[in-house]
Design an enzyme around this catalytic site. Structure first.
Site: not given
Length: 551
Positions: A166, A199
Site C-alpha cells: 500500500h 494513508n
C-alpha cells in the site's frame, strides 16, 4: 493522487480548467458529461478525454472514491489513467515512482531503505532524513510503502497499523522541538526527526509512538501541536519518528518536479533530453562488460560549466503496462569524462576516463545524481545484455547550460561550406597533465590555466587556484588538415580579474604517429629579442593517429 492533492500547481496541470469542468448547479445546461485530463508520457503531456460513466456495484463506486459522496474527481482521474494504459486491471501493482512521474513529469528516484540499512546505521539515517527534508522544502512529491511478498499479503494490516502493498504519501518532514516538553529527557535529544504520512484510504493509521492520541503528544503544549498541524482524527494522516519510519517502511520514492523556467526565484535547472533507440544491427551493444559492442550504443555529450555541479540523470525506457505486467528490460547507463571539445562518437575507452556506471535494474527508469567537475562528458544509455532492442528517453539536468547533444557521426563530415577544403589527415589528442615550477605571480602563487590551440580552434582548461604546480588533467582532440604547417600550441596564462598574464608556451611540431607519449617540455615566452625560456615545465600526453576510428 493523494500526493497530487497537496500541490495545486501540478494538480491544475493534470486537471486543466477544473473550474469550468466542474458541475455548476446554476448552469446545469453546460454539463456535457465529458472530462479532460493530462498525463506526462516520455517527455510530453498527453490529453485524455473520458465520459462520466464510472464502474459501480450495488450503487457504490467499484474502485477509488471519496468520503464525500458528491466528490468524483479522483474516480474520474483514475478512469482517465486507466484509459491511458488500456484498462483498470493494468493499474494493479507497479512502482511508486512511475505514477509520480506520470502525474508530474518529474524525475523520480526509488530507494530501498532496508538495503541501505538506514534503520541500523545512524549516518545513513541522518543523511536520508536531511535529503528528504531538503526535497520536501523543494516541493518534491514523496511516497513510501511496505511491499507485499505474495497476493495473500496484499493490503494486509500489520499489528503496527500499517498496511502491506500500500502506498502512503509523505506530507511533512521536519525536526520537532522537544525541549521543555518533558520529552527531552525521555529521548535524550533536543529535536526529534519526524515524518508525517497520509494513508489515502483515510483510515488505518500507525499505532506506535507519536500515533494519534498516544501519550507522547500529551506532554507537548497544545499551541505547539497546532503549529505542526496535529489533529487526532481518523483521517488517515499520522506522525512517526524517522527512526520508526526507517524500521517499518521499505521503499521510498522521491519525485522532484524540476524547475526549468528562467523566470523563477527558485533554483532552476538546464534540461537536456534525448529520445533514442537500441536497434539491430549496430546500436544495442549492451553494458560495459560487452567490450566489443558497448560503444555501439547511442552516445550523448553534455557540459558542466561550473567548477563543480550537481548533475541529475534519468534513463527511462519506453514500455507499456499490460495485464501480464511490465515488459521492462534491465537498463542502466555509464558516464565518461572526455576531451573538452569532443564532437564525435567515442571509439576506444582506452583514452577516456570512465567515471560512473549506474546499477542495472529491470525497471521503467534509472536515476542517479552525482557531483561532477567542470568539463565535457559522454553518457551511454544501454541494456544490460547486448542485442536487446527498445526505445528510451534520456534526461540530463545541470545548474547551467549543458549543451546536451546526440553524438551521431564517427568523424568529421564535410558541410556545404567545406566542400572545397582539404580532408583531415591526422587526428591529434593532447592531454595536459600538469605544470611544475611556474613563475610566481602573487603572494600565494598563481591562478594558471592552459589554452590548447591548433588550426584556428582553441580549447581552454580549468583555472587552478593558488599554485605554481597546477594539475590540469584536461584533454582536447583535433582533426588536422595541415599538420605540417599548423603546429599544436599550448599556452599557460595566469587568471586575473582585469587582464590575464602570459606565462609561457610550447609549440609541438612533431606529427609522427604516436600513442599516449608523455613529454616534459620547457616553456618559452616573448622577449625583446624573440622567444626566451620562461620558468616552469609542462607535462603532456600526445597521441597522433591517421585512423580516426582509433580514439
Amino acid at each position: 493522487m493523494s500526493c497530487l492533492a497537496n500541490y495545486k500547481d501540478v494538480w491544475n496541470r493534470v486537471i486543466p480548467d477544473h473550474e469550468t469542468q466542474d458541475w455548476n448547479s446554476e448552469k446545469p445546461e453546460e454539463y456535457a458529461g465529458i472530462f479532460h485530463f493530462r498525463f506526462w508520457r516520455y517527455g510530453e503531456w498527453l490529453d485524455v478525454v473520458i465520459d462520466d460513466q464510472l464502474p459501480t456495484r450495488n450503487g457504490q463506486l467499484l474502485f477509488i472514491h471519496s468520503k464525500e459522496r458528491n466528490e468524483f474527481w479522483s474516480a474520474l482521474l483514475e478512469k482517465a489513467y486507466a484509459k491511458l494504459f488500456g484498462n483498470y486491471e493494468v493499474l494493479d501493482g507497479g512502482e511508486l515512482a512511475e505514477a509520480l512521474e506520470d502525474f508530474t513529469g518529474g524525475v523520480s528516484d526509488t530507494m530501498n531503505i532496508q538495503t541501505m540499512e538506514v534503520a541500523e546505521k545512524m549516518e545513513e539515517r541522518t543523511a536520508l532524513f536531511e535529503r528528504m527534508k531538503k526535497e520536501m522544502d523543494r516541493n518534491s512529491l514523496m511516497a513510501a510503502s511496505i511491499p507485499a511478498a505474495s497476493s495473500e499479503e496484499m493490503e494486509a494490516t500489520l499489528d503496527s497499523g500499517l498496511v502491506k502493498g500500500h502506498a502512503y504519501g509523505l506530507t511533512c518532514v521536519k525536526n520537532i522541538h522537544l525541549e521543555g516538553s518533558g520529552l527531552f529527557g525521555m529521548f535524550g535529544r533536543e529535536k526529534m526527526p519526524m515524518v508525517r504520512l497520509r494513508n489515502p484510504w483515510g483510515q488505518c493509521e500507525w499505532k506506535g509512538a507519536f500515533s494519534d492520541g498516544s501519550p507522547e503528544w500529551q506532554k507537548i503544549d497544545k499551541n505547539d501541536r497546532s503549529k505542526i498541524g496535529l489533529t487526532f482524527e481518523d483521517d488517515g494522516e499520522f506522525w512517526m519518528t524517522f527512526e520508526d519510519f526507517s524500521k517499518h517502511f521499505v521503499n521510498v520514492a522521491i519525485c522532484r518536479v524540476v524547475n526549468t523556467s528562467i523566470f523563477s526565484l527558485r533554483k532552476t535547472w538546464s534540461e537536456g533530453t534525448g529520445n533514442g533507440e537500441w536497434k539491430k544491427p549496430g546500436s544495442c551493444g549492451g553494458c560495459i562488460n560487452n567490450k566489443e559492442s558497448f560503444l555501439q550504443n547511442p552516445q550523448y555529450a553534455f557540459d558542466v560549466s561550473e567548477d563543480e555541479d550537481e548533475v541529475m540523470v534519468q534513463l527511462m525506457q519506453k514500455t507499456s503496462r499490460t495485464k501480464l505486467g511490465d515488459d521492462n528490460e534491465t537498463i542502466g547507463c555509464t558516464v565518461i569524462k572526455v576531451e573538452e571539445n569532443r564532437r564525435y562518437r567515442i571509439h576506444n575507452l582506452f583514452y577516456q576516463e570512465v567515471l560512473n556506471s549506474t546499477v542495472f535494474r529491470n525497471s521503467r527508469s534509472i536515476f542517479f545524481k552525482d557531483s561532477l567537475k567542470k568539463g565535457r562528458y559522454v553518457i551511454i544509455p544501454c541494456t544490460f545484455k547486448a542485442d536487446i532492442e527498445g526505445s528510451f528517453l534520456l534526461r540530463v539536468y545541470t545548474s547551467s547550460d549543458n549543451s546536451f547533444k546526440h553524438l551521431i557521426h564517427d568523424q568529421p563530415v564535410k558541410s556545404f561550406w567545406q566542400c572545397f577544403s582539404r580532408e583531415p589527415v591526422l587526428l591529434t589528442r593532447v592531454k595536459v597533465l600538469k605544470a611544475v615550477g611556474l613563475e610566481k605571480q602573487d603572494d600565494v602563487g598563481a591562478d594558471p590555466y592552459c589554452v590548447i590551440s591548433c588550426e584556428r580552434e582553441k580549447v581552454y582548461t580549468k583555472v587552478v587556484k593558488d599554485t605554481t604546480d597546477p594539475d590540469f588533467n584536461s584533454s582536447a582532440i583535433f582533426y588536422r588538415r595541415n599538420p605540417d604547417k599548423s603546429p599544436l600550441k599550448v599556452q599557460i596564462w595566469n587568471n586575473n580579474l582585469l587582464k590575464d598574464e602570459y606565462m609561457g608556451k610550447h609549440v609541438f611540431t612533431t606529427i609522427d604517429e604516436c600513442d599516449r607519449t608523455i613529454k616534459e617540455v620547457e616553456l618559452f615566452g616573448r622577449g625583446k629579442e624573440g622567444d626566451i625560456q620562461r620558468p616552469g615545465k609542462l607535462l603532456i600526453e600526445i597521441t597522433n593517429k591517421t585512423d580516426f576510428m582509433a580514439i
